[in-house]
Scaffold this active site. Structure first.
Site, short mmCIF file in Angstrom:
data_model
loop_
_atom_site.label_atom_id
_atom_site.label_comp_id
_atom_site.label_asym_id
_atom_site.label_seq_id
_atom_site.Cartn_x
_atom_site.Cartn_y
_atom_site.Cartn_z
N ARG A 1 -4.49 1.54 -0.53
CA ARG A 1 -5.01 0.26 0.24
C ARG A 1 -5.75 0.74 1.40
NH1 ARG A 1 0.05 -3.45 1.92
NH2 ARG A 1 -1.28 -3.65 3.82
N ARG B 1 1.74 5.56 0.05
CA ARG B 1 1.95 4.45 -0.75
C ARG B 1 0.54 4.43 -1.47
NH1 ARG B 1 2.56 -1.09 1.87
NH2 ARG B 1 1.04 -0.64 3.20
N LYS C 1 9.08 -4.26 3.89
CA LYS C 1 9.21 -5.83 3.82
C LYS C 1 8.88 -6.17 2.35
CE LYS C 1 5.89 -6.59 6.87
NZ LYS C 1 5.56 -5.17 7.13
N ARG D 1 3.36 -13.76 12.57
CA ARG D 1 2.98 -12.31 13.08
C ARG D 1 2.58 -12.33 14.64
NH1 ARG D 1 1.76 -9.38 8.03
NH2 ARG D 1 1.02 -7.25 8.73
N ARG E 1 -3.11 -0.98 13.21
CA ARG E 1 -1.98 -2.07 12.83
C ARG E 1 -0.57 -1.91 13.69
NH1 ARG E 1 -1.66 -0.10 6.84
NH2 ARG E 1 -0.26 -1.78 6.38
P1 AP5 Z 1 6.13 -1.55 1.76
O1 AP5 Z 1 7.59 -2.40 1.08
O2 AP5 Z 1 5.04 -1.85 1.09
O3 AP5 Z 1 6.08 -2.10 3.36
P2 AP5 Z 1 5.80 -3.20 4.12
O4 AP5 Z 1 6.45 -3.43 5.27
O5 AP5 Z 1 5.46 -4.49 3.16
O6 AP5 Z 1 4.34 -2.68 4.51
P3 AP5 Z 1 2.85 -3.37 4.62
O7 AP5 Z 1 2.26 -2.11 4.91
O8 AP5 Z 1 2.44 -3.77 3.31
O9 AP5 Z 1 2.88 -4.18 5.77
P4 AP5 Z 1 1.65 -5.03 6.63
O10 AP5 Z 1 2.76 -5.73 7.40
O11 AP5 Z 1 1.03 -3.89 7.39
O12 AP5 Z 1 0.48 -5.47 5.45
P5 AP5 Z 1 0.48 -6.58 5.09
O13 AP5 Z 1 0.02 -6.58 3.70
O14 AP5 Z 1 1.46 -7.81 5.05
O15 AP5 Z 1 6.64 -0.06 1.74
C1 AP5 Z 1 5.55 0.74 2.38
C2 AP5 Z 1 5.88 2.20 1.41
O16 AP5 Z 1 7.08 2.59 1.63
C3 AP5 Z 1 5.71 1.78 -0.08
O17 AP5 Z 1 5.27 3.09 -0.53
C4 AP5 Z 1 7.48 1.83 -0.69
O18 AP5 Z 1 7.51 2.26 -1.92
C5 AP5 Z 1 7.96 2.91 0.40
N1 AP5 Z 1 9.16 2.53 1.04
C6 AP5 Z 1 9.60 1.23 1.06
N2 AP5 Z 1 10.86 1.22 1.48
C7 AP5 Z 1 11.20 2.50 1.67
C8 AP5 Z 1 12.74 3.19 1.92
N3 AP5 Z 1 13.61 2.39 2.39
N4 AP5 Z 1 12.68 4.55 2.01
C9 AP5 Z 1 11.59 5.29 1.38
N5 AP5 Z 1 10.35 4.66 1.06
C10 AP5 Z 1 10.13 3.09 1.15
O19 AP5 Z 1 -1.01 -7.06 5.81
C11 AP5 Z 1 -2.13 -6.41 5.69
C12 AP5 Z 1 -3.12 -6.99 6.73
O20 AP5 Z 1 -3.33 -8.51 6.47
C13 AP5 Z 1 -2.62 -7.22 8.09
O21 AP5 Z 1 -3.17 -5.75 8.75
C14 AP5 Z 1 -3.59 -8.26 8.69
O22 AP5 Z 1 -4.96 -7.92 8.82
C15 AP5 Z 1 -3.61 -9.28 7.45
N6 AP5 Z 1 -2.43 -10.20 7.67
C16 AP5 Z 1 -1.27 -10.52 6.97
N7 AP5 Z 1 -0.53 -11.39 7.25
C17 AP5 Z 1 -1.06 -11.57 8.42
C18 AP5 Z 1 -0.68 -12.79 9.60
N8 AP5 Z 1 0.51 -13.38 9.27
N9 AP5 Z 1 -1.34 -12.87 10.73
C19 AP5 Z 1 -2.59 -12.43 10.67
N10 AP5 Z 1 -3.08 -11.45 9.74
C20 AP5 Z 1 -2.34 -11.20 8.67
#
Ligand code: AP5
Length: 230
Positions: free
Chosen positions: A162, A127, A13, A88, A173
């Protein structure tokens, strides 16, 4: 354009939002990044959110809904935005629908990235991020141009993993994704907004697939297109 990027942890994402921001000339609203900034600042939201995030659990809806309501009211969201990580839960999806309606705004699409669980684990395990600006990299799929130096902010020696990227927290997660987030897929399907994209491909290929479902041509950035039309 107003978009939601939906998908489990590691689906891509954040990576795809970065591409789309450049291509479409709209802002990214990444709730994970916003929350991490609050935690870093040690403010009230950060203090409330930290414990949940450290365990890989979702932060309570009311905090997120209030944060998003304030963010989408800012002037830079007028031309559109990409929501990365929000909504979410079903209450978050309903609250977003109401707040957009009140502003006379509508969503254009909800893009769901579909990625195998094994690939999610590999992507998260590899990552690392810049501890200063939060830019994200991968040990084999996305290395910084100069080893040890962040492409985005130029800082050196700040790379780290992270705190929620360890295998146990990833399990929590993924459970949160399946229990709380996956149920919003039908919510958007019923509204005719859902676009499914196979995320099992290179980052560039996934970008092309997203632009395809959005009916966008991949020939140039929004800025370039505007320049050419002058
Ligand atoms: P990346 O693009 O970083 O993936 P992502 O989908 O953004 O993954 P996240 O882990 O950031 O998502 P998340 O939803 O768990 O965390 P968030 O920060 O939102 O890609 C991942 C890796 O893969 C990278 O190294 C990249 O280079 C590689 N990659 C990407 N695409 C690729 C491809 N096509 N091929 C190969 N490699 C690839 O949330 C964190 C925390 O915040 C949550 O756990 C929760 O506690 C809180 N939170 C956030 N939003 C909410 C909400 N709305 N409600 C409640 N709690 C929330």
């Amino acid at each position: 354009m107003r978009l939601i990027l939906l998908g489990p942890p590691g689906a891509g994402k954040g990576t795809q939002s970065e591409f789309l921001v450049k291509h479409l000339g709209i802002v990214q609203i990444a709730t994970g990044d916003m929350l991490r900034a609050h935690v870093k600042a040690g403010d009230e939201i950060g203090q409330k959110a930290k414990g949940f995030m450290d365990q890989g659990k979702l932060v309570p809806d009311e905090i997120l809904i209030d944060m998003i309501a304030r963010r989408i009211s800012q002037p830079d969201c007028k031309n559109g935005f990409i929501l990365d990580g929000f909504p979410r839960t079903e209450p978050q999806a309903e609250a977003l629908e109401n707040m957009l309606q009140e502003k006379g705004m509508k969503l254009d699409a909800v893009v769901r990235l579909v990625v195998d669980e094994k690939a999610l684990v590999d992507r998260i395990a590899g990552r690392f991020v810049c501890g200063d600006c939060g830019a994200s990299y991968h040990e084999s799929n996305k290395k910084p141009k100069v080893e040890g130096t962040c492409d985005r902010c130029g800082k050196t020696g700040t790379f780290k993993h992270r705190s929620d990227d360890d295998p146990e927290k990833l399990k929590t997660r993924l459970i949160a994704y399946h229990n709380d987030t996956a149920p919003i897929v039908p919510f958007y399907k019923e509204r005719g907004l859902l676009k499914e994209v196979d995320g099992m491909a290179s980052m560039d290929e996934v970008k092309e697939r997203i632009l395809g479902v959005l009916g966008e041509d991949s020939g140039g950035s929004a800025v370039k297109k505007r320049f050419l039309s002058l």
